[in-house]
Design a protein around this motif. Structure first.
Motif, PDB file in Angstrom:
ATOM      1  N   LEU A 510       0.802  -1.212   0.000  1.00 20.33           N
ATOM      2  CA  LEU A 510       0.000   0.000   0.000  1.00 20.33           C
ATOM      3  C   LEU A 510       0.833   1.260   0.000  1.00 20.33           C
ATOM      4  CD1 LEU A 510      -2.610  -1.132   2.639  1.00 20.33           C
ATOM      5  CD2 LEU A 510      -2.953  -0.958   0.185  1.00 20.33           C
ATOM      6  N   ARG A 526      -4.876   3.301   4.631  1.00 19.07           N
ATOM      7  CA  ARG A 526      -5.297   2.092   5.329  1.00 19.07           C
ATOM      8  C   ARG A 526      -5.039   2.294   6.806  1.00 19.07           C
ATOM      9  NH1 ARG A 526      -4.819  -4.113   4.341  1.00 19.07           N
ATOM     10  NH2 ARG A 526      -4.818  -4.905   6.465  1.00 19.07           N
ATOM     11  N   HIS A 563      -9.415  -3.589   9.723  1.00 15.55           N
ATOM     12  CA  HIS A 563      -8.772  -2.585   8.860  1.00 15.55           C
ATOM     13  C   HIS A 563      -9.833  -1.856   8.046  1.00 15.55           C
ATOM     14  CE1 HIS A 563      -8.923  -6.192   6.155  1.00 15.55           C
ATOM     15  NE2 HIS A 563      -9.336  -5.274   5.297  1.00 15.55           N
ATOM     16  N   ILE A 565      -9.830   0.589   4.402  1.00 16.13           N
ATOM     17  CA  ILE A 565      -9.036   0.993   3.243  1.00 16.13           C
ATOM     18  C   ILE A 565      -9.910   1.859   2.353  1.00 16.13           C
ATOM     19  CG2 ILE A 565      -7.679   0.228   1.256  1.00 16.13           C
ATOM     20  CD1 ILE A 565      -7.293  -2.452   2.669  1.00 16.13           C
ATOM     21  N   SER A 567     -10.187   3.042  -1.339  1.00 16.89           N
ATOM     22  CA  SER A 567      -9.664   2.609  -2.637  1.00 16.89           C
ATOM     23  C   SER A 567      -9.174   3.805  -3.438  1.00 16.89           C
ATOM     24  CB  SER A 567     -10.744   1.860  -3.421  1.00 16.89           C
ATOM     25  OG  SER A 567     -10.290   1.530  -4.714  1.00 16.89           O
TER      26      SER A 567
END
Length: 931
Positions: A510, A526, A563, A565, A567
């Motif tokens: 990432l 993230r 988690h 995230i 995008s």
């Protein structure tokens, strides 16, 4: 703690009459404010009065800026309510200008009332006191201009600084004008006056009038002249040639009257008369040709000859030939004979003449009879033919006069081919954002007045203060930066080395190459955190995205690493025909196998203007085959998911981990989404050119942080506070123009002062920043001051003005001055400090409202008082509806950090319940439990 049902009876007394019973019950309540202090402004040096009135109240005192106001400064009055007999107490204090000026605090000067009764205390709302003023100088005054007719007129006005903020009114020739009376005028766009199509009647003197409660200010008068440039009329027909015969001249003319120039408009350019040479033909008189030969002699003993007027023919008005065209003469010299006799000697015979007449009439009769017979025979023949069904018709009679044609339909023009040139991509690459930290949870406001949750019926507990509640809570907040990405049931301790290796591998996917995942670099999109039975909160910093894991959602002796995230892919849940647009970031939470006993609360920021019902907003989830499925429509009810839509964010209650996003379909042309516009600048290496960059992004924290991160890498400097612009679904483009650049200090390339984004670029931006740049050059190194305006407007829509005042230096190192904190490693909170409601109080609220009773006290009433009364069928499916409602309340109030709204809702429930059950109170209730 006294059970509230018992309290009603305790203060009511036993075996009293109905009136005394009602008065005693009402006196055993918290004070209720009949009048609370209002916000006020001090005008000049006149002090203001703050009033407060409550019943039942033993004492009322003001508290200003956290300190009690001395009793001598209070003016108190007291009287009894004629209906209930309860004491109503009213107090008043004066606040002077000197008191407000001497106060130096982080907020405005404020005061509130505290009222006491036998049961406890109540606080009123905070009333702020500010010194009202209005500066003299306008920040921007309208400028006079001359504009052509039917063009757009924009007069800018920024009123002087003032408290309260000044309202703007426009005057034309000292008369007020309003957009309500004239659709062609708009006075609502940031105090500016916009005339869509200039008319001659719009010429005049315009003044911007700013006013508030202190004073009125007039701007300089701006004279607007609407002029009309002259236009040529059509050419007249060519005149006759000026000579009758030979070479001459002819002319035509036009006039400058289509339209005629007005108000200083330019006169028509070009000639008003055109001349041309002409040749007028001369007239030719006609002449006779030669006589023809004599014809043979006729039975009348005559012969003829002729001639034509063709040698030459008369032309161009020439005279015709004079004389006869036919000549006749006797061909026998007067001796014409018949039956070998001279004509004058032949005598007619009467008998012969009679015979000739008989013969003539006989022949006519025979011919007539013959004709009748032929017609009869023909009709008989046609009748015989028709008996056989044969009717012979010439086919040419059907087709005669018609001619076949070949028609081709015109090919419809492809709208994509109307302009073959595709505009350049003005977007910039996406970047990471900078994280912010959790505020210290110890700083959150705790309710200190007694009996906060006392009004709850049947709670059997009396909370002396919220500090006592916090002391009884054993859970503490735990902060995690990195945690093992595994699930460890029942306290199993993982191998830390293996965990750290796996964690580094996962995080490396990432992090962009060459970047260090620290506070000073572009942050990860993230966030990870380890959560157990106590629950907690997970935040993706500076993005408006967070996750709330409720208490007891995870089984005991079990921990999960969760988690979130955001995008960064360009693909999203938008439809192929652009009927749906992405309104929020695409957010993923996991892990996929997460096992929860109740739904979690996820908050996602969006950019839709939801002030009117112009959108159909849907929640979508990505499927395993990378497609997108619709989870629910926000306005509809669903038992699988809950969505609480607010003006800038959306709170979701979901059970399944996965990737989610909000999409919207515009229902009308008035549907709009919010754009954030900002201007950054930096000096070029040549120390002469200055780059001024303007960004237009969807108004979500995540989208704007990408711009901040990009400018931080370029050494950019924020030149004006970012502003919000409403962009409508009207198919009109977005224009960005630079204005009022000092002409003698700076120069800008011609034809680059206005740049444009197409409608589709802005509407379907997919959270991608749109950028345009203006390059300016200074004439001298001494020119280190730059002032100009940047107008960002949608054609026939809203406009925002960015006012730029900046100092330009060659070795300028200032970057974006905010959005960064020193300690940016904390992105998760666990335990009780992550929640606003203490666990013990939460447990008692759920126990009270989860089970319905005859008194109407259930979770539906709780949802109604907390303004969470839509889609109640979703809560009915939960094991503890009250707990899920409180989880949603926690998500809604995570930024405010107070319990006022919850306390007020519980107090209203208690008052309604106490009133409804007062008549049923008895002595048996006095034996209720006390704790």
């Amino acid at each position: 703690v006294i059970d509230l049902n018992s309290e009603c009876n305790f203060f009511a007394g036993s075996r009293t009459d109905g009136l005394q019973h009602s008065q005693s019950a009402l006196s055993g309540t918290l004070p209720h404010f009949l009048q609370e202090p209002d916000d006020a402004y001090i005008i000049k040096s006149n002090p203001i009065k703050l009033r407060c009135r409550a019943q039942p109240a033993l004492q009322i005192f003001f508290k200003c800026n956290g300190e009690w106001v001395h009793q001598n400064q209070h003016t108190a009055m007291e009287h009894a309510d004629q209906g209930t007999g309860l004491k109503i107490r009213e107090v008043m204090i004066n606040v002077s200008r000197q008191q407000v000026e001497d106060f130096h605090g982080p907020e405005d000067y404020w005061c509130l009332c505290v009222a006491w009764s036998h049961l406890g205390t109540s606080k009123s709302r905070k009333a702020t006191v500010r010194i009202a003023y209005l500066r003299k100088n306008f920040e921007q005054e309208p400028q006079g201009k001359e504009v052509p007719i039917k063009s757009m007129i924009v007069l800018h006005c920024r009123p002087p600084e003032g408290v309260p903020a000044a309202e703007v009114e426009w005057l034309k020739n000292e008369e007020p004008i309003s957009s309500l009376e004239d659709d062609n005028i708009d006075t609502r766009a940031s105090h500016n006056l916009i005339i869509s199509l200039a008319r001659l009647s719009d010429s005049g003197n315009y003044t911007c009038l700013a006013s508030n409660i202190v004073a009125k200010r007039r701007s300089a008068t701006a004279t607007v002249i609407v002029f009309v440039n002259g236009g040529w009329s059509s050419w007249t027909d060519w005149s006759e040639c000026n000579v009758r015969c030979g070479r001459g001249v002819q002319k035509r003319s036009r006039t400058c009257t289509n339209p005629a120039p007005l108000n200083g408009g330019a006169f028509c350019e070009g000639m008003s008369v055109q001349k041309s040479t002409c040749n007028a033909p001369c007239p030719v008189d006609g002449g006779w040709s030669e006589w023809s030969q004599w014809a043979e002699c006729s039975t009348e003993c005559e012969r003829h000859r002729s001639r034509d007027c063709s040698a030459p023919e008369p032309k161009h008005g020439g005279q015709l030939c004079d004389g006869a065209a036919l000549d006749t003469e006797n061909c026998t010299g007067g001796l014409c004979t018949q039956n070998r006799k001279l004509l004058h000697d032949v005598k007619p015979d009467a008998g012969i003449e009679g015979n000739n007449d008989v013969a003539l009439y006989s022949g006519l009769a025979v011919g007539l009879v013959t004709m009748v017979l032929l017609i009869a025979a023909f009709m008989l023949y046609r009748r015989n033919q028709s008996e056989y069904g044969v009717d012979v018709i010439d086919s040419s009679a059907l087709t005669g006069g018609f001619q076949s044609f070949s028609f081709k339909t015109a090919r419809q023009g492809n709208p994509l081919l109307m302009n073959s040139s595709i505009q350049p991509d003005l977007t910039v690459s996406r970047t990471y954002t900078s994280p912010i930290c959790f505020p210290d949870s110890m700083d959150k406001e705790l309710i200190s007045e007694p009996s906060l949750f006392d009004p709850l019926p049947d709670l059997k507990v009396k909370v002396q203060s919220s500090f006592m509640v916090s002391l009884g809570v054993s859970d503490r907040a735990e902060y995690h930066v990195k945690s093992p990405p595994q699930t460890f049931p029942r306290g199993l301790v993982p191998d830390r080395s293996a965990v750290e290796t796996l964690d580094r591998k996962e995080k490396s996917l990432l992090i962009p190459q060459g970047l260090n995942p620290s506070c000073t670099s572009r942050p990860l999109l993230r966030t990870d955190g380890v959560f157990g039975h106590a629950g907690g909160r997970l935040v993706v910093p500076n993005t408006g995205v967070s996750l709330l894991v409720p208490h007891s959602a995870i089984a005991e002796d079990t921990t999960w690493e969760l988690h979130m995230i955001i995008s960064q892919e360009d693909t999203g849940p938008q439809s192929e025909d652009d009927s749906e647009v992405l309104l929020s970031p695409s957010v993923t939470y996991g892990p996929p196998g997460l096992d929860l006993s109740c739904p979690i609360s996820m908050t996602i920021a969006h950019c839709a203007d939801v002030s009117a019902a112009d959108w159909s907003i849907r929640l979508k989830r990505q499927t395993q085959d990378s497609g997108w499925e619709e989870v629910m429509t926000v306005d509809e009810e669903s038992v699988s998911c809950y969505c609480q839509l607010e003006s800038q964010c959306c709170h979701l209650l979901v059970n399944r981990p996965g990737r989610y996003a909000l999409v919207g379909e515009a229902l009308t042309q008035a549907a709009g989404k919010r754009l954030k516009v900002a201007a950054f600048g930096s000096m070029e290496p040549d120390a002469v050119s200055y780059s001024l960059r303007v960004y237009c992004v969807d108004d979500t924290p995540h989208a704007f942080q990408e711009v901040v991160s990009l400018e931080r890498g370029q050494g950019g400097r924020l030149l004006e506070e970012p502003k919000t612009l409403l962009f409508r679904r009207s198919s009109f483009s977005l224009q960005v123009s630079i204005q009022d650049v000092p002409q003698f200090l700076w120069s800008i390339k011609p034809f680059t002062t206005c740049q444009e984004f197409t409608f589709s670029q802005v509407w379907c931006s997919n959270q991608t920043p749109l950028q345009c740049a203006f390059s300016l050059e200074r004439f001298s190194p001494a020119a280190n001051q730059l002032s100009c305006k940047i107008s960002v407007r949608q054609v026939k829509g809203h406009e925002q003005i960015l006012q730029v005042y900046t100092t330009v230096t060659e070795n300028e190192k200032d970057t974006v001055p905010f959005f960064t904190q020193s300690d940016c490693t904390i992105t998760s909170q666990t335990g009780s400090r992550a929640f606003k409601i203490p666990p013990s109080i939460r447990q008692r609220i759920c126990a009270t409202f989860d089970t319905a009773n005859a008194k109407g006290k259930d979770w539906q009433l709780l949802a109604q008082k907390l303004n969470i009364e839509r889609n109640l069928c979703y809560f009915a499916q939960q094991a503890s509806p009250s707990a899920v409602i409180l989880n949603l309340w926690e998500a809604q109030h995570q930024e405010k950090g107070d319990l006022d709204s919850l306390a007020r809702a519980l107090e209203e429930i208690s008052k309604v319940h106490c009133k409804s059950s007062a008549s049923s109170c008895s002595n048996e209730d006095l034996d209720s439990d006390y704790t």
